[in-house]
Design an enzyme around this catalytic site. Structure first.
Site, mmCIF file in Angstrom:
data_model
loop_
_atom_site.group_PDB
_atom_site.id
_atom_site.type_symbol
_atom_site.label_atom_id
_atom_site.label_comp_id
_atom_site.label_asym_id
_atom_site.label_seq_id
_atom_site.Cartn_x
_atom_site.Cartn_y
_atom_site.Cartn_z
ATOM 1 C CB CYS A 174 -3.642 3.272 -1.518
ATOM 2 S SG CYS A 174 -4.799 4.578 -1.149
ATOM 3 C CG ASP A 204 0.674 -2.521 6.151
ATOM 4 O OD1 ASP A 204 -0.257 -2.589 6.986
ATOM 5 O OD2 ASP A 204 0.592 -1.847 5.106
ATOM 6 C CD GLN A 238 -6.917 -4.321 4.205
ATOM 7 O OE1 GLN A 238 -7.848 -5.066 4.475
ATOM 8 N NE2 GLN A 238 -7.097 -3.036 3.942
ATOM 9 C CG HIS A 246 -1.887 1.002 1.422
ATOM 10 N ND1 HIS A 246 -1.599 2.295 1.799
ATOM 11 C CD2 HIS A 246 -3.232 0.947 1.268
ATOM 12 C CE1 HIS A 246 -2.727 2.988 1.869
ATOM 13 N NE2 HIS A 246 -3.735 2.197 1.548
ATOM 14 C CE LYS A 304 -7.186 0.100 6.237
ATOM 15 N NZ LYS A 304 -8.006 0.457 5.087
#
Ligand code: PLP
Length: 415
Positions: free
Chosen positions: A373, A209, A212, A132, A235
């Site tokens: 993104c 990261d 998600q 991202h 999220k």
């Protein structure tokens, strides 16, 4: 893949989940809402909405600095949320969880406070081709400031990371090995365990990261042994504007502050200032108190469902969705990764992803279209945009079936 995959059975603890999210009862364009844009932001359960309302209607006060009851209550609630997150991630200590505005701010914090003081011109930061922008641009800015070099590990045509290439790129000049756990654009689950182990063996710090993955998977930072892990509350069924950063305490201790201001100092004089220990050192100014409290309640909510239950159910639902989409007339999947979580990207002949999204919206179906993104990833696939479907624990096979029926209409219009 065939068209015979049967829809997943909803487990007991998830049967009533839809009722917990008031927004799912609303209609959009005269149709029941089918919300399939969870990678962009998840909906909020009533318990989180109530916690935020309760904070503003019963407890509202600034934290850490007051001696009065409201301030003490707000401080206790905010710090309790940190404890919940620490337990959720299995951090060794609560001080390893730092509240930020979200994954983006967390990456910027690590770039400024941890990596920048370490790098010399020619040193390297390693990422993957499916990051991202939040895990690309902070490093580009850092490279501009320092003369460091951003290295990008390639991916295969199916959307899997070329893990051997990634591992071979961890070299003597690598100052950080970073990778997205689950791609927001194409759903690839990366083998972060291998990345972390290989980097550790070469003495290279790691950043994951988890923006998600945190809402789909069990994450245990001690078992993973990563140095940093970033995420966003919105999220994870929590409010926007709050998120966090897990950081290994021994590294946090040596890091410079990210921002200066109130609450992060030990002593201030015009001759110089000393800073508090982590996590306060990295939390300058009045934070998003209601958001932090809401994030703690969101974690409670997921725990009440059971993370393994959620993960098992979602992995069946995403397989069902991928299978149905793959067999839908006119639909072309973008990325068919070996391991997938959360999201599926696709294109359709003759219909631009924005057209697909707009037509689905008239049917009450919310998906996302665009580059998500991830412009370098789009370029890798030689496209400018995809349509993306992304699930959360409250989605069911009827949502996917409604999507497929509406895509048939898109195909009839444009095909
Ligand atoms: N990383 C990934 C994989 C994401 O999907 C996102 C948001 O979509 C981010 C980072 C940035 O998150 P935020 O905008 O909440 O800071």
């Amino acid at each position: 893949m065939t068209d015979t995959l049967s829809p997943p059975t909803i487990p007991e603890s998830l049967k009533k989940a839809r009722e917990d999210f008031p927004i799912l009862k609303r209609e959009v364009n005269g149709k029941p809402l089918v919300y399939l844009d969870n990678a962009a932001s998840t909906q909020k359960p009533q318990s989180v909405i109530d916690a935020v309302t309760r904070y503003y209607s019963q407890e509202n006060a600034n934290i850490h600095r007051g001696v009065h009851l409201l301030s003490a209550e707000a401080t206790a609630a905010y710090e309790a949320a940190r404890g919940k997150l620490a337990r959720y991630l299995n951090a060794a200590d609560e001080s390893e969880v730092i509240f930020t505005r979200g994954a983006t701010e967390s990456v910027n914090l690590i770039a400024y406070s941890f990596v920048e003081p370490l790098v010399q011109p020619g040193d390297e930061i390693l990422i993957t081709h499916m990051e991202h922008h939040a895990n690309i641009v902070p490093w580009q800015l850092l490279c501009e400031r320092t003369g460091a070099i951003l290295k990008v590990a390639p991916i295969f045509d199916n959307g899997d990371l070329d893990i051997d290439a990634y591992l071979s790129m961890i070299g003597p000049r690598t100052k950080l090995a970073a990778a997205v756990h689950v791609s927001n654009a194409i759903g690839t689950v990366n083998p972060i365990e291998r990345i972390i182990q290989a980097a550790k063996a070469k003495g290279v710090p790691t950043l994951i990261d988890a923006a998600q993955s945190i809402q789909h998977m069990d994450l245990d930072v001690q078992a993973l042994d990563c140095d940093f892990l970033v995420f966003s509350g919105h999220k994870l069924f929590a409010p926007t504007g709050i998120g966090g950063l897990y950081g290994r305490r021994s590294l946090l201790d040596g890091m410079r502050p990210y921002q200066g201001g109130g609450d992060m100092i030990a002593h201030v004089s015009f001759d110089g200032t000393t800073y508090k220990e982590p996590p306060s050192r990295f939390e300058a100014g009045t934070p998003h108190i209601a958001g932090g409290i809401g994030l703690g309640v969101a974690v409670d909510y997921i725990q009440s469902i059971g993370r393994n239950v959620m993960q098992d159910y979602e992995s069946q639902l995403i397989k069902y969705a991928a299978n149905r989409l793959k067999n839908a007339p006119g639909v072309q999947l973008i990325g068919e990764p070996t391991h997938r979580a959360g999201a599926i990207s696709f294109t359709m002949e003759n219909a631009h992803p924005h057209d697909i999204g707009t037509i689905l919206d008239t049917e009450g179906i919310a998906i996302r279209s665009g580059h998500h993104c991830c412009e370098p990833l789009m370029t890798r696939f030689d496209i400018s945009a995809t349509a993306r479907v992304s699930i959360a624990l409250y989605n069911n096979h009827e949502d996917i079936d409604a999507l497929i029926s509406s895509l048939a209409k898109v195909n009839a219009l444009f095909g």
